[in-house]
Design a protein around this motif. Structure first.
Motif, PDB file in Angstrom:
ATOM      1  N   ASP A 149       0.840  -1.205   0.000  1.00 61.58           N
ATOM      2  CA  ASP A 149       0.000   0.000   0.000  1.00 61.58           C
ATOM      3  C   ASP A 149       0.872   1.252   0.000  1.00 61.58           C
ATOM      4  OD1 ASP A 149      -2.324  -1.482   0.010  1.00 61.58           O
ATOM      5  OD2 ASP A 149      -2.636  -1.318   2.180  1.00 61.58           O
ATOM      6  N   PHE A 150       1.916   1.249   0.830  1.00 61.67           N
ATOM      7  CA  PHE A 150       2.814   2.405   0.918  1.00 61.67           C
ATOM      8  C   PHE A 150       3.468   2.674  -0.435  1.00 61.67           C
ATOM      9  CE2 PHE A 150       6.895   4.430   1.476  1.00 61.67           C
ATOM     10  CZ  PHE A 150       6.660   5.397   2.443  1.00 61.67           C
ATOM     11  N   ILE A 151       3.950   1.623  -1.074  1.00 58.33           N
ATOM     12  CA  ILE A 151       4.599   1.790  -2.370  1.00 58.33           C
ATOM     13  C   ILE A 151       3.601   2.295  -3.406  1.00 58.33           C
ATOM     14  CG2 ILE A 151       5.694   0.530  -4.283  1.00 58.33           C
ATOM     15  CD1 ILE A 151       6.973  -1.287  -2.140  1.00 58.33           C
ATOM     16  N   ALA A 152       2.401   1.709  -3.424  1.00 56.12           N
ATOM     17  CA  ALA A 152       1.397   2.096  -4.416  1.00 56.12           C
ATOM     18  C   ALA A 152       1.004   3.562  -4.269  1.00 56.12           C
ATOM     19  CB  ALA A 152       0.170   1.196  -4.292  1.00 56.12           C
ATOM     20  N   THR A 153       0.882   4.047  -3.028  1.00 55.11           N
ATOM     21  CA  THR A 153       0.476   5.437  -2.817  1.00 55.11           C
ATOM     22  C   THR A 153       1.610   6.425  -3.081  1.00 55.11           C
ATOM     23  OG1 THR A 153       0.945   5.261  -0.440  1.00 55.11           O
ATOM     24  CG2 THR A 153      -1.309   4.833  -1.151  1.00 55.11           C
ATOM     25  N   SER A 154       2.820   5.935  -3.300  1.00 58.32           N
ATOM     26  CA  SER A 154       3.926   6.817  -3.655  1.00 58.32           C
ATOM     27  C   SER A 154       3.865   7.245  -5.116  1.00 58.32           C
ATOM     28  CB  SER A 154       5.273   6.124  -3.383  1.00 58.32           C
ATOM     29  OG  SER A 154       5.449   5.864  -2.002  1.00 58.32           O
ATOM     30  N   PHE A 155       3.108   6.518  -5.939  1.00 59.49           N
ATOM     31  CA  PHE A 155       2.942   6.873  -7.344  1.00 59.49           C
ATOM     32  C   PHE A 155       1.912   7.977  -7.491  1.00 59.49           C
ATOM     33  CE2 PHE A 155       4.684   2.634  -7.620  1.00 59.49           C
ATOM     34  CZ  PHE A 155       5.444   2.630  -8.774  1.00 59.49           C
ATOM     35  N   GLN A 156       2.243   8.979  -8.271  1.00 54.03           N
ATOM     36  CA  GLN A 156       1.275  10.019  -8.595  1.00 54.03           C
ATOM     37  C   GLN A 156       0.248   9.447  -9.574  1.00 54.03           C
ATOM     38  OE1 GLN A 156       1.681  14.171 -10.953  1.00 54.03           O
ATOM     39  NE2 GLN A 156       3.101  13.943  -9.227  1.00 54.03           N
ATOM     40  N   GLN A 157      -1.014   9.722  -9.303  1.00 50.82           N
ATOM     41  CA  GLN A 157      -2.086   9.140 -10.107  1.00 50.82           C
ATOM     42  C   GLN A 157      -2.610  10.137 -11.138  1.00 50.82           C
ATOM     43  OE1 GLN A 157      -3.220   5.850  -9.806  1.00 50.82           O
ATOM     44  NE2 GLN A 157      -1.474   5.640  -8.415  1.00 50.82           N
ATOM     45  N   GLY A 158      -2.778   9.665 -12.363  1.00 49.07           N
ATOM     46  CA  GLY A 158      -3.415  10.440 -13.415  1.00 49.07           C
ATOM     47  C   GLY A 158      -4.778   9.858 -13.730  1.00 49.07           C
TER      48      GLY A 158
END
Length: 222
Positions: A149-158
């Motif tokens: 979850d931590f890694i996934a939320t580090s990506f900026q979402q478009g």
């Protein structure tokens, strides 16, 4: 001139003291009591002299969680892939310094002051342990999920998910993505790694700006 030299000396002492305390003071201060996990996952921390990455063991669930990687051309579903490797860092330094011979002044200046951030994703086959540049840790399934979850939320979402940076890669099998947060000398790639590891239930130093301090604190408290 004498005042300037005195200020610089005090600054060096302050930074050295902060780095020492940041390594020796654990975060969190007290080890949380926890029941023995039903299962464990073996994660790896990969390091070089200035940077750390986290290598996540792959299975079908992990591939599905990060299925957007395949859309960018990362063959994470290839049978020989054993790990997906994630790292967070400063945009200018990461993108403009693929090798030390290409080091430039502006990326270094941005890294020391303030820069946008990116996520770097790579893949790996079997990784040899023990190795001086590899540290392995077993974490429970619940903590492993929290790390993902931590890694996934580090990506900026478009609009269509994580935003890949076009024409930015070191090889055919890695990619860069826009990331959340800003990079500077105090909050850098290794403090991101430390925060991710704490999410996984591990203890780090209070402030670990360099791989050597992070590695020492990890060996000391885990």
């Amino acid at each position: 001139m004498r005042k300037l030299l005195r200020f610089l000396a005090l600054l060096v002492v302050a930074v050295a003291l902060a780095a020492a305390l940041g390594t020796l003071v654990p975060r969190p201060l007290w080890r949380a009591a926890a029941a023995a996990p039903a299962g464990t996952r073996h994660i790896l921390v990969l390091n070089n002299p200035i940077h750390t990455d986290i290598a996540i063991p792959v299975d079908d669930d992990v591939r599905q969680r990060f299925r957007f990687l395949a859309d960018a051309g990362i063959p994470a579903d290839a049978p020989e892939v054993r790990y997906i490797v994630f790292g967070w860092g400063g945009r200018a330094f990461y993108l403009e310094t693929p090798t030390w011979s290409e080091l430039k002044a502006m990326p270094v200046l941005k890294a020391l002051t303030r820069d946008a951030s990116v996520m770097h994703v790579d893949i790996a086959g079997a990784i040899t342990e023990p190795h001086p540049d590899v540290a392995g840790f077993d974490v429970g399934e619940e903590r492993f999920a929290a790390l993902l979850d931590f890694i996934a939320t580090s990506f900026q979402q478009g609009p269509n998910g994580p935003v890949v940076i076009e024409n930015a890669a070191y090889s055919r099998f890695d990619r860069f993505y826009e990331a959340n947060g800003h990079f500077n000398a105090l909050v850098g790639c290794n403090t991101w790694t430390a925060a991710a590891l704490r999410t996984a239930g591990l203890r780090t130093g209070w402030w670990n700006p360099l791989p050597v301090s992070l590695g020492f604190s990890m060996r000391l408290y885990n």
